[in-house]
Scaffold this active site. Structure first.
Site, PDB file in Angstrom:
ATOM      1  N   HIS A 135       0.856  -1.186   0.000  1.00 19.35           N
ATOM      2  CA  HIS A 135       0.000   0.000   0.000  1.00 19.35           C
ATOM      3  C   HIS A 135       0.890   1.233   0.000  1.00 19.35           C
ATOM      4  CE1 HIS A 135      -3.667   2.337   0.742  1.00 19.35           C
ATOM      5  NE2 HIS A 135      -2.903   3.096   1.520  1.00 19.35           N
ATOM      6  N   CYS A 136       0.740   2.082  -1.011  1.00 20.41           N
ATOM      7  CA  CYS A 136       1.574   3.272  -1.159  1.00 20.41           C
ATOM      8  C   CYS A 136       0.888   4.468  -0.505  1.00 20.41           C
ATOM      9  CB  CYS A 136       1.831   3.550  -2.641  1.00 20.41           C
ATOM     10  SG  CYS A 136       2.832   5.035  -2.930  1.00 20.41           S
ATOM     11  N   MET A 137       1.516   5.024   0.523  1.00 18.94           N
ATOM     12  CA  MET A 137       0.916   6.140   1.245  1.00 18.94           C
ATOM     13  C   MET A 137       0.912   7.421   0.415  1.00 18.94           C
ATOM     14  SD  MET A 137       3.991   6.901   3.973  1.00 18.94           S
ATOM     15  CE  MET A 137       3.046   8.187   4.792  1.00 18.94           C
ATOM     16  N   GLY A 140      -2.054   6.858  -1.764  1.00 22.73           N
ATOM     17  CA  GLY A 140      -3.247   6.487  -1.007  1.00 22.73           C
ATOM     18  C   GLY A 140      -3.918   5.257  -1.568  1.00 22.73           C
TER      19      GLY A 140
END
Length: 298
Positions: A135-137, A140
């Site tokens: 999951h890429c912050m 998002g």
């Protein structure tokens, strides 16, 4: 071909764009997402219209050269970020018969559906992701099969871009008198506070702020880029590496094609170019099957 298999192949021919829940779902992602959206265009404007005119004669050949190079970097950074953010790489559009379970497929209790190999559920995105990487912050959203290319090239072009900016900002600050003093140490340690409190709102202080951000970004992106290149080289995702799954190593060349697509040369320089992926995100070659199929494909 069975009807279910035909429908499945048709569903995966076109890459879908997300139309709902475009903004990040958790606060930590919102901050990182807004920071990237702010810094990409403002860095370009700062470097082109404030820094380069100080180093090169505006309107001269060198100035135009750096404007062109800066624009190329901006298009690739922003374009790959858009692909990372908007391309839907979830399993929500895939319909498969329940009998698939057991053939390396597994049942996801959260989605109440059968998920294909290499697909896993993300609690933040609230869906299963095809070939889930992580999951890429900053986007998002999860990195998966269809946007893995954009994630890797976003990191690569961002690395080139921040290194480029560090050179310009370092040269600009080096040529200024009085910047490197004892008092200036505080400016480098707390660049944003100096600007926001009004202690120093000069052009030099803004340059120090951008320099600090770019150095920090360079260190972070360097670590991420090396780490993910290493994973792709061995045909793994972060999820699979953490669980010591090593069934999909097809050789380093094919491993990179699996991510960048068959038109990988175009993908490297043009984020909006089409580069067909060898697999559909559902049916995967393993190391064993690739030894049998690879000679035919070559």
């Amino acid at each position: 071909m069975k009807i279910s298999e035909y429908l499945l192949s048709c569903q995966l021919k076109m890459v879908r764009l997300r139309k709902k829940k475009l903004l990040p779902g958790q606060m930590s992602d919102v901050g990182a997402f807004l920071f990237v959206c702010f810094m990409i265009p403002f860095t370009f404007l700062w470097e082109i219209f404030f820094i380069t005119p100080e180093l090169y004669k505006e309107g001269g050949e060198m100035w135009y050269l750096h404007v062109v190079l800066g624009t190329i970097m901006l298009v690739n950074i922003a374009g790959n970020f858009l692909g990372l953010w908007l391309v839907d790489t979830s399993t929500r559009h895939i319909v498969v018969p329940s009998k698939k379970i057991g053939e390396n497929w597994h049942y996801c209790a959260s989605c109440e559906a059968v998920a294909p190999p290499r697909s896993w559920h993300c609690n933040v995105c609230n869906t299963c992701i095809l070939k889930r990487e992580h999951h890429c912050m900053f986007a998002g959203y999860c990195v998966g099969h269809y946007n893995h290319r954009y994630f890797l090239l976003f990191l690569a072009w961002l690395w080139v871009g921040v290194l480029y900016c560090i050179y310009f900002n370092t040269t600009y600050l080096w040529n200024m008198e009085g910047v490197f003093s004892f008092y200036a140490v505080l400016k480098f340690i707390f660049p944003l506070i100096m600007i926001m409190t009004g202690v120093d709102m000069s052009t030099a202080q803004v340059a120090i702020f951008f320099w600090s951000v770019h150095v920090a970004a360079f260190l972070l992106v360097s670590v991420l880029l090396v780490y993910h290149i290493h994973l792709i080289y061995h045909g793994k995702t972060t999820f699979e590496s953490n669980r010591r799954i090593a069934n999909y190593d097809l050789g380093w060349k094919q491993n990179f094609i699996e991510v960048l697509g068959k038109s990988w040369k175009l993908a490297l320089i043009w984020p909006f170019g089409k580069s067909k992926l060898p697999h559909n995100g559902v049916d995967w070659d393993t190391e064993a099957t690739w030894k049998l199929e690879a000679p035919k494909n070559r």
